[in-house]
Design an enzyme around this catalytic site. Sequence first.
Site, mmCIF file in Angstrom:
data_model
loop_
_atom_site.group_PDB
_atom_site.id
_atom_site.type_symbol
_atom_site.label_atom_id
_atom_site.label_comp_id
_atom_site.label_asym_id
_atom_site.label_seq_id
_atom_site.Cartn_x
_atom_site.Cartn_y
_atom_site.Cartn_z
ATOM 1 N N LYS A 1 1.295 -1.025 0.141
ATOM 2 C CA LYS A 1 0.662 0.374 0.141
ATOM 3 C C LYS A 1 0.967 1.275 0.207
ATOM 4 O O LYS A 1 0.786 2.149 -0.614
ATOM 5 C CB LYS A 1 -0.862 -0.387 1.609
ATOM 6 C CG LYS A 1 -1.871 -1.032 1.203
ATOM 7 C CD LYS A 1 -2.947 -0.757 2.706
ATOM 8 C CE LYS A 1 -3.793 -2.361 2.392
ATOM 9 N NZ LYS A 1 -5.489 -2.010 3.401
ATOM 10 N N ASN B 1 -4.755 2.002 -1.310
ATOM 11 C CA ASN B 1 -5.442 0.775 -2.158
ATOM 12 C C ASN B 1 -6.111 0.144 -2.939
ATOM 13 O O ASN B 1 -6.553 -0.988 -3.144
ATOM 14 C CB ASN B 1 -6.201 0.305 -1.014
ATOM 15 C CG ASN B 1 -7.789 0.723 -1.166
ATOM 16 O OD1 ASN B 1 -8.350 1.872 -0.887
ATOM 17 N ND2 ASN B 1 -8.553 0.011 -0.526
ATOM 18 N N ASP C 1 -9.988 2.380 2.022
ATOM 19 C CA ASP C 1 -9.987 1.763 3.066
ATOM 20 C C ASP C 1 -10.883 2.650 4.209
ATOM 21 O O ASP C 1 -11.259 1.987 4.772
ATOM 22 C CB ASP C 1 -8.824 1.150 3.625
ATOM 23 C CG ASP C 1 -8.069 -0.294 2.676
ATOM 24 O OD1 ASP C 1 -8.620 -0.682 2.755
ATOM 25 O OD2 ASP C 1 -6.687 -0.090 2.622
ATOM 26 N N ALA D 1 -0.862 0.213 15.231
ATOM 27 C CA ALA D 1 -0.070 0.419 14.832
ATOM 28 C C ALA D 1 0.833 0.382 13.141
ATOM 29 O O ALA D 1 1.617 1.080 12.444
ATOM 30 C CB ALA D 1 1.444 2.036 15.436
#
Length: 608
Positions: free
Chosen positions: A383, A408, A423, A448
């Site tokens: 990504k 994405n 997303d 994270a």
Amino acid sequence: MPPLPRPIPSSPRWLPNRAVARSAQDKLGMPAHVRALPVPLDTRHVAGGPAVTTQLVPSILYTPSMSTLVCVPILVHDEQQARADAMAARNLGADLVEFRVDTFYERLVDESEEPWKPVLRVVRESELPCIVTCRPEWEGGSYIGPEEPRADLFERLLVEPERPRYIDVELDAFRRSPGLLGRLRAAKAGSSTGIMVSIHDFDGRPHNLSRLLLELRDLEIADVTKIAIRARSLRDNLELFEILRQADTPTIALGMGVFGTPSRVLAPRYNALLTFASLRDESATAPGQLTISELLTRHRFRSISRTTGLYGVIGWPVAHSMSPAVHSAGFEAVEHDAVYLPLPVAGDEDPESSYASFKASLTALIDDDHLDFRGASVTLPHKSNLVRLGIEMGWDVEPFARACNAANTLTRLEEQWHVTNTDAPAAVDLLEREIGPVRDKRVLVLGAGGVARAIVLELLRRGACIGLCNRSQDRANKLIEGASVGVRALQTQVPGSIERTTPTRFARAHALINCTPVGMVGGPDETGLPIPLEQLQRIEGLSLVQDTVYNPPETSLLKAAASLGLATLDGVEMFVAQACEQFRIWTGHKAPASLYETIVRESLASKD
């Protein structure tokens, strides 16, 4: 690579024997791309053969507009099983079958003076036209007997009254048995059976592939050229497509392994003679072979033509992604002329190596003038690589994707490439559907990684008060720093706030979002909880728990939340929402969201 030269003969694509012709006409009706015509089987149709009497048989002459056939390989153990599997293949929509008689014939050689007779019966009683292959161990098969009985089998299959449409003979067999070429030429002189000469490499692309193709041409016996190599990257498919594009005689060019799926599915786009698909998962005869149900249903093989565009999901691994199933169904629902495939691009622990692999594969797809690559979903670990490449190439990278360094979705619109992130908006839209606008609401985010980074930035952009909880303080601090920079870059007027915390310190929250892989099938802790149950119980004001994991739909975290009387949002809803937005960007149509959700949930349920 030089174009494949024309062979001396002009051969039919396939011409089943009379018993099979009757079977196909009486029991099935002819397939849409097969016509029953009274055609004289003279030298115009049969390579090297004399004129014979006219027969009413299905006949197909090789032309550039022919439909690519679907062949199901059958590992023959006994005659009854071979007949049953051929019937099953017919019922599932196959056009022909390949009888792999490797071990079957080897056993017959040991037991009988006329070992070819049972093979001939299998051919005669087949419900479909057939190829007969006796693949030796040295070419990836299971036959370990001497070559002389194999040559005898080939001769018999060429001269007996009931013949297969093709026999498959390896190019290397002619080197190993110098007399084989003369024997097969003599047997072929009056035969309607074609000879498929094949090249296989289960390790990769042969360094001398061009020379091998010229050597095959020089034999002047091949009615069909077959190439099957292990694809080492998506780029190997492009060379196979170029071989098919330049071919002026029937040709099969397939990539084996996970990287070779495009060569199998897109065969009609390049007028391949056929593609192979297994009857069942466990009966595949080559690595990466799809089942016939996957090929015809999920990938809509019969609808693929030279105008069909390509989309796919790029990541590593992608074999179990739900995206091909949902987007293929969506394309079918709106009659969008495109196919959506898994497009694996290997990742690496070294970020630079991973980026180099991603860049090489994606730019190769984009630069191929004949592929009509139109876009892709991009998933882990690429990504951030998509954002980096988009900036490097001067593409239109949306501000949000730049700010969170994660995207994405890749789309080609009006000759320009666009990079977006669906997303995070999907996740936060769902959250707001349940608890209302998130401005000034407290949201605890676990994790994270890339998913957390994008969701945190979207929450900040909408004014939420975020507590970030992660085992690694360094990673949490980096995310917070990056999110703060990102929200400033987006020029958000009244951004939210973010702090690194723990569930015990972040005592009040309206919602909790899990962005870790804990609870995911195949993840680091499939049955674990990303937050201890007692800490979950202590969070005051908590009304909703959201999980980004979609397999399984009900994770251990969501089960725990439900047991406490909390509302839950599973990862399936987020997956469907982001996929629907991708679909809208690509096609201009509203996605069939309920269909997408049904497909995902039923597919996941079937794996339980």
